[in-house]
Design a protein around this motif. Structure first.
Motif, PDB file in Angstrom:
ATOM      1  N   ARG B  80       0.804  -1.220   0.000  1.00  0.00           N
ATOM      2  CA  ARG B  80       0.000   0.000   0.000  1.00  0.00           C
ATOM      3  C   ARG B  80       0.845   1.283   0.000  1.00  0.00           C
ATOM      4  N   ALA B  83       2.233   1.697  -3.408  1.00  0.00           N
ATOM      5  CA  ALA B  83       1.190   2.059  -4.372  1.00  0.00           C
ATOM      6  C   ALA B  83       0.746   3.499  -4.172  1.00  0.00           C
ATOM      7  N   LEU B  84       0.656   3.899  -2.923  1.00  0.00           N
ATOM      8  CA  LEU B  84       0.240   5.279  -2.620  1.00  0.00           C
ATOM      9  C   LEU B  84       1.248   6.282  -3.160  1.00  0.00           C
ATOM     10  N   ALA B  86       3.395   5.855  -5.551  1.00  0.00           N
ATOM     11  CA  ALA B  86       3.344   5.860  -7.017  1.00  0.00           C
ATOM     12  C   ALA B  86       2.129   6.641  -7.506  1.00  0.00           C
ATOM     13  N   SER B  87       0.984   6.433  -6.832  1.00  0.00           N
ATOM     14  CA  SER B  87      -0.253   7.107  -7.250  1.00  0.00           C
ATOM     15  C   SER B  87      -0.120   8.620  -7.106  1.00  0.00           C
ATOM     16  N   ILE B  88       0.472   9.041  -5.964  1.00  0.00           N
ATOM     17  CA  ILE B  88       0.611  10.483  -5.714  1.00  0.00           C
ATOM     18  C   ILE B  88       1.509  11.107  -6.779  1.00  0.00           C
ATOM     19  N   LEU B  90       2.121  10.007  -9.806  1.00  0.00           N
ATOM     20  CA  LEU B  90       1.421   9.981 -11.092  1.00  0.00           C
ATOM     21  C   LEU B  90       0.354  11.073 -11.140  1.00  0.00           C
ATOM     22  N   PHE B  91      -0.364  11.204 -10.026  1.00  0.00           N
ATOM     23  CA  PHE B  91      -1.435  12.201  -9.945  1.00  0.00           C
ATOM     24  C   PHE B  91      -0.875  13.612 -10.118  1.00  0.00           C
ATOM     25  N   SER B 135     -14.340   3.474  -7.870  1.00  0.00           N
ATOM     26  CA  SER B 135     -13.620   3.876  -6.648  1.00  0.00           C
ATOM     27  C   SER B 135     -14.364   3.500  -5.371  1.00  0.00           C
ATOM     28  N   LYS B 138     -12.774   1.356  -2.757  1.00  0.00           N
ATOM     29  CA  LYS B 138     -11.715   1.832  -1.846  1.00  0.00           C
ATOM     30  C   LYS B 138     -12.262   2.270  -0.491  1.00  0.00           C
ATOM     31  N   GLU B 199     -11.320   6.712   2.266  1.00  0.00           N
ATOM     32  CA  GLU B 199     -10.366   5.613   2.207  1.00  0.00           C
ATOM     33  C   GLU B 199      -9.736   5.431   3.587  1.00  0.00           C
ATOM     34  N   LYS B 227     -13.334  15.940  -7.464  1.00  0.00           N
ATOM     35  CA  LYS B 227     -13.077  14.781  -8.332  1.00  0.00           C
ATOM     36  C   LYS B 227     -14.203  14.567  -9.356  1.00  0.00           C
TER      37      LYS B 227
END
Lengths: 180, 254
Positions: B80, B83-84, B86-88, B90-91, B135, B138, B199, B227
């Motif tokens: 997690r 992944a978090l 990486a997500s941040i 990318l975002f 989503s 989540k 989440e 969002k």
């Protein structure tokens, strides 16, 4: 909510999962199938509710639109499914459908594994007939063929299932413990 | 009688119309072999229905697998955070590109826009894609509050925080519906509950108003957020919330 909304809600409750499975069987990808189902219900809300009247018709409409959507995904992403029937039929024994891989991993039953070895068209009509209780005529409309052809596909599929079931059952010999 | 005949299968599956049905029925009555075939075909049909029904049950319960992941300590310990992160990252990249494009487009649009804004007279469609269908998986906990002042940022009186697996799963199932339905009756009952879906790390997935519509049915109305896809007017649509008893356990004005 209006009567139309309640009708859509009822249809979602009844058909969301069957459509999801139907699209997954064609595309071989649950996430993409989910998008197709979503789009199907959006289209139903937009114009399907107006173009269907009797209680039997929404099922045909939903499965037809869902199937077209799934096939479009296959076309766009160049997935080798249903697009060239002759090619598929000549290669179906050597190249399983993507869904077959999923089934092999997650098969819930012996019969499911055997169904997954059938040609795509036969799997499709079996699913529409025995999972969704659709008539030959409705299946013919969805799959753009004739009711007679649906009858032949189902007859052939059941014959193959019987044969494959009998063959596979031979592998499960009863266990006889040695007494000496 | 030849049993390798699609007509016989169609007869067994009750797909023939008169007078063909009666003709085949007479032929079957005179042939033990055909009778056996018909019985076997009906037996096979029953087995297939059971098998396909089991497939549907598997598909229905698939949404719970996210909860299985949530309960896996390895996932939270290792996967997690990675992944978090990486997500941040990318975002941030996507936002930067999106913002730059938006500014450019906005400047162009400003230059080209007509001074008179034209409001569309087209009727709204009966459904729209549910923006949180995916989503919703989540969601880790839900803050339930009574809306005292319905204005944005108005007073809310917290009732509870729901985090038990069963109710979260029920809520996720409701929120994963593929489409939102047109809300013809937009006047809610006098009492409204606000549900904030978050989440595990507190990031908000969505906020919804939960109320009883004029027709007596309970609905969830998703609120606009940062969002929400641009051009989407969520206030015109609702999600039916028939499972409120299992998902929440109580309802405003119930």
């Amino acid at each position: 909510m209006s009567d139309a909304d309640e009708r859509i809600e009822e249809l979602m409750r009844r058909f969301e999962i069957p459509l999801q499975q139907f699209a997954t069987r064609i595309i071989g990808d649950r996430e993409r199938a989910r998008d197709v189902v979503q789009e199907t219900f959006v289209k139903y809300g937009r114009n399907g509710a107006r173009s269907t009247s009797s209680s039997a018709e929404p099922a045909t409409w939903l499965f037809t639109v869902c199937r077209n959507g799934a096939l479009n995904v296959c076309r766009k992403e160049k997935r080798m499914l249903f697009l060239d029937e002759e090619l598929i039929q000549s290669r179906e024994d050597e190249q399983p459908m993507p869904f077959r891989h999923i089934e092999q991993e997650e098969a819930s039953g012996f019969l499911t594994r055997i169904i997954a070895t059938l040609p795509p068209r036969q799997q499709e009509v079996l699913q529409l007939k025995f999972q969704n209780d659709l008539s030959y005529q409705q299946i013919a409309e969805i799959t753009k063929t004739t009711a007679n052809n649906v009858g032949v596909l189902i007859h052939t599929a059941l014959k193959s299932l019987r044969r494959k079931y009998a063959e596979a059952s031979k592998d499960f010999l009863p266990f006889e413990p040695r007494t000496t | 009688m030849n049993t390798d005949d699609p007509k016989l299968t169609a007869f067994a599956l009750d797909e023939l119309d008169e007078p063909e049905r009666s003709t085949i029925a007479r032929a079957v009555a005179e042939s033990p072999e055909a009778q056996r075939y018909v019985d076997e075909t009906r037996g096979m049909a029953r087995e297939l229905k059971k098998e396909f029904a089991a497939e549907l049950r598997t598909e229905s319960s698939r949404s719970l697998t996210l909860i299985d992941i949530r309960d896996d300590p390895w996932f939270w310990a290792k996967a997690r955070p990675l992944a978090l992160a990486a997500s941040i990252a990318l975002f941030a990249i996507i936002t930067a590109i999106g913002l730059a494009k938006y500014r450019t487009n906005r400047d162009i649009a400003r230059n080209e826009a007509s001074p008179v804004e034209v409001e569309s007279d087209l009727p709204l469609p009966n459904t729209m894609p549910n923006p949180i269908a995916v989503s919703s998986g989540k969601i880790d906990h839900i803050v339930v509050a009574e809306v005292v002042d319905p204005q944005p940022g108005g007073d809310r009186q917290q009732i509870e925080v729901i985090s038990d697996t069963y109710r979260i799963a029920k809520m996720q199932k409701c929120l994963s519906a593929p489409v939102l339905l047109r809300n013809v009756d937009r006047s809610p009952s006098s009492r409204i509950y606000e549900l904030v879906f978050s989440e595990r790390d507190g990031a908000e997935v969505a906020t919804a108003h939960f109320y009883r519509a004029r027709n007596g049915k309970f609905v969830l109305q998703l609120l606009q957020s940062a969002k929400t896809p641009s051009g989407t007017n969520l206030s015109e649509y609702v999600l039916p919330f028939n499972d409120w008893m299992e998902a929440i356990g109580y309802a405003p004005g119930a």
